[in-house]
Design a protein around this motif. Structure first.
Motif, PDB file in Angstrom:
ATOM      1  N   ASN A   9       2.625 -14.064   2.004  1.00 38.49           N
ATOM      2  CA  ASN A   9       1.775 -13.017   1.747  1.00 38.49           C
ATOM      3  C   ASN A   9       1.496 -11.934   3.214  1.00 38.49           C
ATOM      4  OD1 ASN A   9       0.455 -15.197   2.941  1.00 38.49           O
ATOM      5  ND2 ASN A   9      -1.868 -14.408   2.603  1.00 38.49           N
ATOM      6  N   ARG A  10       2.798 -11.381   3.404  1.00 32.01           N
ATOM      7  CA  ARG A  10       2.735 -10.407   4.734  1.00 32.01           C
ATOM      8  C   ARG A  10       3.144  -9.241   4.200  1.00 32.01           C
ATOM      9  NH1 ARG A  10       6.508 -14.059   8.154  1.00 32.01           N
ATOM     10  NH2 ARG A  10       7.102 -11.798   9.108  1.00 32.01           N
ATOM     11  N   SER A  11       2.490  -8.049   4.911  1.00 32.40           N
ATOM     12  CA  SER A  11       2.776  -6.598   4.597  1.00 32.40           C
ATOM     13  C   SER A  11       4.158  -6.394   5.191  1.00 32.40           C
ATOM     14  CB  SER A  11       1.784  -5.701   5.026  1.00 32.40           C
ATOM     15  OG  SER A  11       1.578  -5.785   6.479  1.00 32.40           O
ATOM     16  N   ASP A  12       4.785  -6.927   6.215  1.00 32.84           N
ATOM     17  CA  ASP A  12       5.992  -6.550   6.789  1.00 32.84           C
ATOM     18  C   ASP A  12       7.295  -7.074   6.185  1.00 32.84           C
ATOM     19  OD1 ASP A  12       5.576  -9.416   7.329  1.00 32.84           O
ATOM     20  OD2 ASP A  12       6.278  -9.266   9.369  1.00 32.84           O
ATOM     21  N   ALA A  41       6.171   2.591  -7.743  1.00 31.72           N
ATOM     22  CA  ALA A  41       5.003   1.782  -8.129  1.00 31.72           C
ATOM     23  C   ALA A  41       5.020   0.162  -8.003  1.00 31.72           C
ATOM     24  CB  ALA A  41       5.417   1.857  -9.833  1.00 31.72           C
ATOM     25  N   THR A  42       6.287  -0.454  -7.908  1.00 39.09           N
ATOM     26  CA  THR A  42       6.131  -1.809  -7.357  1.00 39.09           C
ATOM     27  C   THR A  42       5.643  -2.015  -6.108  1.00 39.09           C
ATOM     28  OG1 THR A  42       8.469  -1.717  -7.083  1.00 39.09           O
ATOM     29  CG2 THR A  42       7.921  -2.530  -9.353  1.00 39.09           C
ATOM     30  N   GLU A  43       5.981  -1.078  -5.205  1.00 38.56           N
ATOM     31  CA  GLU A  43       5.334  -1.292  -3.870  1.00 38.56           C
ATOM     32  C   GLU A  43       3.938  -1.161  -3.848  1.00 38.56           C
ATOM     33  OE1 GLU A  43       6.685   2.166  -1.587  1.00 38.56           O
ATOM     34  OE2 GLU A  43       8.606   1.341  -1.006  1.00 38.56           O
ATOM     35  N   GLU A  44       3.214  -0.591  -4.660  1.00 33.82           N
ATOM     36  CA  GLU A  44       1.931  -0.325  -5.008  1.00 33.82           C
ATOM     37  C   GLU A  44       1.330  -1.850  -5.499  1.00 33.82           C
ATOM     38  OE1 GLU A  44       0.232   1.848  -3.848  1.00 33.82           O
ATOM     39  OE2 GLU A  44       1.469   3.488  -3.337  1.00 33.82           O
ATOM     40  N   ALA A  45       2.357  -2.175  -6.414  1.00 34.76           N
ATOM     41  CA  ALA A  45       1.660  -3.435  -7.037  1.00 34.76           C
ATOM     42  C   ALA A  45       1.838  -4.635  -6.160  1.00 34.76           C
ATOM     43  CB  ALA A  45       2.644  -3.736  -8.404  1.00 34.76           C
ATOM     44  N   PHE A  46       2.886  -4.548  -5.103  1.00 34.26           N
ATOM     45  CA  PHE A  46       3.001  -5.696  -4.346  1.00 34.26           C
ATOM     46  C   PHE A  46       2.082  -5.727  -3.055  1.00 34.26           C
ATOM     47  CE2 PHE A  46       4.501  -7.116   0.110  1.00 34.26           C
ATOM     48  CZ  PHE A  46       4.782  -8.173  -0.087  1.00 34.26           C
ATOM     49  N   MET A  47       1.610  -4.375  -2.673  1.00 35.45           N
ATOM     50  CA  MET A  47       0.416  -4.334  -1.800  1.00 35.45           C
ATOM     51  C   MET A  47      -0.878  -4.501  -2.276  1.00 35.45           C
ATOM     52  SD  MET A  47       1.889  -3.610   1.063  1.00 35.45           S
ATOM     53  CE  MET A  47       0.615  -3.432   2.097  1.00 35.45           C
ATOM     54  N   THR A  48      -1.099  -4.186  -3.785  1.00 33.72           N
ATOM     55  CA  THR A  48      -2.388  -4.445  -4.503  1.00 33.72           C
ATOM     56  C   THR A  48      -2.380  -5.995  -4.388  1.00 33.72           C
ATOM     57  OG1 THR A  48      -2.442  -2.465  -5.690  1.00 33.72           O
ATOM     58  CG2 THR A  48      -3.614  -4.385  -6.558  1.00 33.72           C
ATOM     59  N   THR A  49      -1.557  -6.760  -4.782  1.00 36.29           N
ATOM     60  CA  THR A  49      -1.269  -8.127  -4.923  1.00 36.29           C
ATOM     61  C   THR A  49      -1.768  -8.766  -3.695  1.00 36.29           C
ATOM     62  OG1 THR A  49      -0.006  -8.167  -6.804  1.00 36.29           O
ATOM     63  CG2 THR A  49      -0.140 -10.276  -5.501  1.00 36.29           C
ATOM     64  N   LEU A  50      -1.005  -8.256  -2.533  1.00 37.43           N
ATOM     65  CA  LEU A  50      -1.223  -8.836  -1.304  1.00 37.43           C
ATOM     66  C   LEU A  50      -2.749  -8.832  -0.911  1.00 37.43           C
ATOM     67  CD1 LEU A  50       0.269  -9.682   1.162  1.00 37.43           C
ATOM     68  CD2 LEU A  50       0.597  -7.417   1.978  1.00 37.43           C
ATOM     69  N   ALA A  51      -3.350  -7.495  -1.097  1.00 37.09           N
ATOM     70  CA  ALA A  51      -4.565  -7.207  -0.420  1.00 37.09           C
ATOM     71  C   ALA A  51      -5.713  -8.230  -1.307  1.00 37.09           C
ATOM     72  CB  ALA A  51      -4.893  -5.686  -0.559  1.00 37.09           C
ATOM     73  N   GLY A  52      -5.437  -8.340  -2.529  1.00 34.55           N
ATOM     74  CA  GLY A  52      -6.416  -9.020  -3.360  1.00 34.55           C
ATOM     75  C   GLY A  52      -6.358 -10.693  -3.580  1.00 34.55           C
ATOM     76  N   ALA A  53      -5.077 -11.040  -3.046  1.00 30.67           N
ATOM     77  CA  ALA A  53      -4.554 -12.477  -3.269  1.00 30.67           C
ATOM     78  C   ALA A  53      -5.195 -13.490  -2.414  1.00 30.67           C
ATOM     79  CB  ALA A  53      -3.330 -12.724  -3.334  1.00 30.67           C
TER      80      ALA A  53
END
Length: 499
Positions: A9-12, A41-53
């Motif tokens: 779970n790393r944004s980099d 769309a999948t970038e947004e999904a990844f970052m949304t998952t990252l932020a909320g997990a």
């Protein structure tokens, strides 16, 4: 083809996710322009998952699944972190942007819904949660495969075809274009299941066993009608639908004959039962169900968009969203079962089972049972139909909370006109959820036999649009009893959310 990418779970690590999705898009045959949108769309999904997990200082994993099927690319983001509430994303409206107002709250969900063909959140209980995006692969629809003169609408006043014998048989590989042609000529672009406009998608569904398709063929070898069973989850029950008869061949009982052939095929496959949702703008499809000994189990208010076109049946254009009855026919001997239902719906549930000739033992759902911490709840929005579903797979302490979140997301964020809630009937422990659902404005919809892994379910519905019950045409008294009960509940409920 199925592939998996496991990331911390790393944004980099976003570039790795981007490369993974780019490769999947190329393999699926998307254009460069569409590929760019899928990556966005999948970038947004990844970052949304990252932020909320996970908590900011917590280390965890995000699994990205890519599935390429003949009709679609599906990308899922799975984690075992914190429960996720889609409402926290906020609501983004691009029309409000200005030099003074640059608030981008909710833009993640906006991009996902605008680009993906399907977006759904799945809460898997102790197995975590999933954000799933599906993108239909590029295939030409029927209007790109046939000239305009072969797509002119059916005319209701055409002379009847000569009397003849019809061949009733499974659809053949060279007839998928004709099936799509029939659907288009009957409905234009108003038919809600857009798969039926794409011959390649129809072929994929038939070949995979997800669509059991039967046709009526005239003496010239042309399709006079089509009828199918949908089995999208390859489960033990199927839905009948996609029925169309060419006007010159109507009035000859072809619908009933095709239905009989479909039932024989379903029995050959060992399936448990067939459900169907005939419309209430006319009674023709209801009468087919009655003739084939299906029994009414409920009513789905506002299920079908108002754009559904019935003018080829000489029926008035729809004045509201189409409501559909819920019929079911068991293909196997029905054994006695025990169900648990709260007091508000006990009498109507008993009546429905009795009308259907099914033997059940109905017990009150009053016993407190220990529950796991996390429920398993599937929340999905169906954009072409304009409704959402919340399906309870497994109960848990947070079940009522997840249902409330799902209702808020589907109505206030996705704009669903209807939300259908599916609750197990053959398990105890749902009385609190039923009370919460009624407080939220859900009303009775009916029973769905064998709908949850072979077990019966209670169906509730949240009505987010106006329904004029006087417009509903009902063919039999047993169905009318259910409709009248739901009408009283609808009239007693709070006003819908939409204007």
């Amino acid at each position: 083809m199925r592939t998996t990418l496991t990331l911390q779970n790393r944004s980099d690590l976003l570039p790795l996710c981007r490369s993974f999705v780019r490769t999947l898009s190329e393999l699926a045959g998307f254009s460069d322009k569409k590929e760019h949108r899928i990556i966005l769309a999948t970038e947004e999904a990844f970052m949304t998952t990252l932020a909320g997990a996970y908590e900011p200082d917590e280390t965890g994993l995000i699994e990205v699944y890519g599935i390429i099927e003949p009709h679609a690319l599906t990308v899922s983001f799975c984690d075992r972190g914190l429960p996720f509430d889609p409402a926290t994303l906020g609501e983004f409206d691009p029309r409000r942007l200005s030099a003074r107002d640059t608030d981008l709250t909710g833009i993640e969900l906006f991009f996902m819904k605008e680009i993906a063909d399907q977006v759904c959140w799945l809460n898997h209980g102790r197995d975590g949660k999933e954000l799933r995006l599906a993108f239909f692969r590029p295939t030409p629809d029927i209007t790109e495969q046939l000239p305009a003169h072969d797509l002119s609408p059916f005319q209701p006043d055409v002379p009847p075809a000569p009397p003849q014998n019809y061949a009733i048989r499974p659809v053949q590989a060279n007839e998928f274009v004709q099936v799509a042609q029939c659907i288009y000529k009957a409905y234009g672009y108003s038919y809600p299941n857009e798969d039926m406009y794409y011959p390649e998608r129809i072929a994929t569904l038939v070949e995979s066993g997800k669509l059991i398709s039967v046709v009526a063929v005239d003496l010239h070898g042309r399709l006079a009608g089509h009828y199918a069973l949908e089995r999208f989850d390859l489960g033990a029950i199927v839905e009948s639908g996609q029925a169309v008869i060419s006007p010159e061949h109507r009035g000859r009982g072809l619908m009933g004959v095709m239905r009989t052939r479909l039932e024989a095929e379903a029995m050959r496959l060992g399936l448990d039962g067939i459900y169907s949702q005939p419309v209430t703008s006319h009674t023709r499809s209801q009468l087919v169900n009655i003739k084939n000994h299906s029994r009414p189990f409920g009513l789905s208010l506002g299920l079908v968009p108002q754009t559904l076109n019935f003018k080829r049946l000489s029926v008035e254009p729809l004045q509201q969203r189409e409501s559909c009855l819920y019929y079911y026919k068991s293909l196997k001997p029905v054994t006695s079962k025990t169900i648990y239902v709260g007091a508000p719906y006990r009498d109507i549930v008993v009546t429905i089972y009795r009308q259907a000739g099914m033997v059940v033992s109905v017990l009150p759902d009053e016993t407190a049972v220990p529950l796991p911490e996390n429920a398993s709840v599937n929340t999905q929005f169906h954009p072409s139909w304009g409704f959402g579903t919340v399906i309870i797979k497994e109960n848990g302490d947070d079940c009522a909370k997840l249902v409330k979140q799902g209702l808020f997301h589907l109505t206030m964020k996705a704009g669903a006109h209807m939300v259908y809630l599916v609750i197990p009937l053959e398990e105890q422990g749902y009385s609190r959820l039923l009370d919460t659902a009624r407080e939220l404005g859900f009303i009775f919809s009916g029973i769905a036999p064998s709908a949850l892994s072979g077990k019966d379910a209670l169906r509730l519905q949240f009505v987010n649009c106006d329904i004029d019950f006087d417009r509903l045409q009902i063919a039999e008294d047993e169905a009318r009893l259910i409709v009248d009960y739901i009408r009283r509940e609808y009239q007693a409920a709070a006003l819908p959310l939409c204007p």
